[in-house]
Design a protein around this motif. Structure first.
Motif, mmCIF file in Angstrom:
data_model
loop_
_atom_site.group_PDB
_atom_site.id
_atom_site.type_symbol
_atom_site.label_atom_id
_atom_site.label_comp_id
_atom_site.label_asym_id
_atom_site.label_seq_id
_atom_site.Cartn_x
_atom_site.Cartn_y
_atom_site.Cartn_z
ATOM 1 N N ASP A 209 0.830 -1.210 0.000
ATOM 2 C CA ASP A 209 0.000 0.000 0.000
ATOM 3 C C ASP A 209 0.866 1.263 0.000
ATOM 4 O O ASP A 209 2.097 1.192 -0.049
ATOM 5 C CB ASP A 209 -0.964 -0.009 1.186
ATOM 6 N N ASN A 210 0.203 2.413 0.058
ATOM 7 C CA ASN A 210 0.919 3.695 0.022
ATOM 8 C C ASN A 210 2.041 3.715 1.041
ATOM 9 O O ASN A 210 3.176 4.066 0.739
ATOM 10 C CB ASN A 210 -0.031 4.849 0.367
ATOM 11 N N ARG A 211 1.677 3.378 2.277
ATOM 12 C CA ARG A 211 2.601 3.511 3.400
ATOM 13 C C ARG A 211 3.882 2.685 3.200
ATOM 14 O O ARG A 211 4.981 3.214 3.301
ATOM 15 C CB ARG A 211 1.859 3.058 4.676
ATOM 16 N N SER A 212 3.704 1.409 2.880
ATOM 17 C CA SER A 212 4.900 0.569 2.762
ATOM 18 C C SER A 212 5.736 0.983 1.544
ATOM 19 O O SER A 212 6.968 0.981 1.579
ATOM 20 C CB SER A 212 4.539 -0.915 2.714
ATOM 21 N N TYR A 213 5.055 1.370 0.463
ATOM 22 C CA TYR A 213 5.778 1.805 -0.743
ATOM 23 C C TYR A 213 6.581 3.074 -0.462
ATOM 24 O O TYR A 213 7.782 3.152 -0.752
ATOM 25 C CB TYR A 213 4.770 2.056 -1.871
ATOM 26 N N LEU A 214 5.907 4.052 0.125
ATOM 27 C CA LEU A 214 6.552 5.369 0.285
ATOM 28 C C LEU A 214 7.682 5.320 1.309
ATOM 29 O O LEU A 214 8.723 5.960 1.123
ATOM 30 C CB LEU A 214 5.498 6.426 0.662
ATOM 31 N N ASP A 215 7.494 4.540 2.391
ATOM 32 C CA ASP A 215 8.571 4.395 3.386
ATOM 33 C C ASP A 215 9.811 3.794 2.729
ATOM 34 O O ASP A 215 10.933 4.259 2.922
ATOM 35 C CB ASP A 215 8.133 3.494 4.547
ATOM 36 N N ALA A 216 9.592 2.752 1.937
ATOM 37 C CA ALA A 216 10.711 2.081 1.268
ATOM 38 C C ALA A 216 11.392 3.025 0.282
ATOM 39 O O ALA A 216 12.619 3.069 0.171
ATOM 40 C CB ALA A 216 10.198 0.839 0.548
ATOM 41 N N LEU A 217 10.571 3.803 -0.412
ATOM 42 C CA LEU A 217 11.104 4.727 -1.423
ATOM 43 C C LEU A 217 12.009 5.788 -0.805
ATOM 44 O O LEU A 217 13.096 6.065 -1.310
ATOM 45 C CB LEU A 217 9.936 5.387 -2.171
ATOM 46 N N VAL A 218 11.564 6.376 0.303
ATOM 47 C CA VAL A 218 12.339 7.438 0.959
ATOM 48 C C VAL A 218 13.731 6.920 1.313
ATOM 49 O O VAL A 218 14.750 7.554 1.000
ATOM 50 C CB VAL A 218 11.614 7.943 2.232
ATOM 51 N N ASN A 219 13.770 5.746 1.942
ATOM 52 C CA ASN A 219 15.052 5.193 2.378
ATOM 53 C C ASN A 219 15.967 4.874 1.204
ATOM 54 O O ASN A 219 17.157 5.155 1.230
ATOM 55 C CB ASN A 219 14.832 3.923 3.206
ATOM 56 N N SER A 220 15.397 4.299 0.156
ATOM 57 C CA SER A 220 16.218 3.912 -0.990
ATOM 58 C C SER A 220 16.750 5.118 -1.742
ATOM 59 O O SER A 220 17.888 5.111 -2.214
ATOM 60 C CB SER A 220 15.408 3.075 -1.969
ATOM 61 N N LEU A 221 15.923 6.129 -1.836
ATOM 62 C CA LEU A 221 16.342 7.332 -2.551
ATOM 63 C C LEU A 221 17.518 7.988 -1.835
ATOM 64 O O LEU A 221 18.478 8.436 -2.471
ATOM 65 C CB LEU A 221 15.145 8.282 -2.621
ATOM 66 N N THR A 222 17.441 7.997 -0.527
ATOM 67 C CA THR A 222 18.553 8.540 0.266
ATOM 68 C C THR A 222 19.820 7.739 -0.026
ATOM 69 O O THR A 222 20.887 8.316 -0.262
ATOM 70 C CB THR A 222 18.217 8.468 1.769
#
Ligand SMILES: [Zn+2]
Length: 287
Positions: free
Chosen positions: A177-190
């Motif tokens: 869902d939004n939450r799991s996708y966006l949390d993962a995205l933030v960390n990976s982008l960093t």
């Protein structure tokens, strides 16, 4: 439909819509096998090769592909001058060095990245691939190329079933869902921005992580996808990184949903890069 909406709502003042030149063979050969390209141009691919792409071959589709790749190249040049530019197409990340696959004949991201390098306009290019399917062709072509960093966030159990190795892969379970996708995205982008010193970014803003997508298998809402764009584009702008946005996939049964998702990506790009406008002497952004 997307072009019409962009033209009606953002044309003139905010966005300058341009038509690209078709990509030249010399540029294409920086990413593809000469023999494959010859047979693609001459209509000599085997039935099996065409089936793997899943689109009928025709002279028109070759022409369309060349314009789509040309648009990513043109958008790179525009983004390097002005901060952000969009190709209302492109993102054909399943094309490999010597074959097409999954609706993709040519890999526009790699061709455009290498065009910028050849022209001396950029050295290190980061590819942020948020299409729901892994950017397998991009990863394979650039496997031994340290000047192009590939990041792919995608469905673990989705096409392509044989995954290649990107510089960073993030796999999501079905129904994420939004939450799991966006949390993962933030960390990976960093992680990407810390480990690679890019001077240009190509962002594949696929519409297919959307919950109603026929091939997506994830559960992101339109608001979640807008948040995805805000995270990616906001972070890139904070780092003063020029970005090119390409469309990549989208297969929702209601085409308006796909148009909505791509359009909100463009609106988000305008918001995120708005503060740069004064620094570009009020020049318009390219579309
Ligand atoms: Zn896709």
């Amino acid at each position: 439909m997307l072009r019409k909406r962009v033209s009606e709502r953002l044309g003139g003042q905010l966005i300058d819509l341009q038509s690209p030149e078709p990509a030249r063979k010399k540029a294409i050969l920086r990413a593809h096998d000469p023999e494959y390209i010859r047979r693609l141009f001459e209509g000599k691919l085997t039935d099996k090769e065409i089936r793997r792409v899943g689109l009928p071959w025709s002279p028109q589709i070759v022409k369309r592909t060349l314009y789509s790749v040309g648009a990513t190249i043109a958008a790179c040049r525009a983004a390097l001058l002005e901060g952000v530019a969009v190709n209302l197409g492109g993102g054909t990340h399943h094309a490999f060095y010597d074959r097409g696959q999954g609706f993709c004949w040519l890999n526009d991201s790699v061709i455009a990245a290498r065009a910028m390098q050849a022209e001396g306009l950029a050295e290190n290019i980061l590819i942020v691939d948020c299409d729901v399917h892994q950017g397998d062709g991009t990863a394979a072509i650039t496997k031994d190329d340290p000047s192009i960093f590939t990041f792919s966030i995608h469905g673990k159990n989705n096409f392509p079933y044989h995954k290649e190795t990107s510089n960073l892969d993030l796999e999501l379970e079905n129904g994420a869902d939004n939450r799991s996708y966006l949390d993962a995205l933030v960390n990976s982008l960093t992680a990407c921005l810390m480990s690679f010193n890019a001077d240009l970014v190509i962002y594949l803003a696929g519409a297919d992580p959307y919950r109603k997508d026929r091939y997506g298998r994830l559960s992101l809402t339109k608001a979640g996808l807008a948040q995805r764009d805000r995270i990616v584009l906001g972070r890139l702008n904070e780092n003063r990184l020029p970005v090119v946005i390409t469309m990549a996939g989208g297969y929702a049964p209601d085409i308006q949903d796909i148009v909505d998702i791509h359009f909100q990506t463009i609106e988000t790009a305008l918001e995120c890069y708005d503060e740069n406008r004064n620094q570009t002497d009020g020049r318009k952004r390219k579309g």
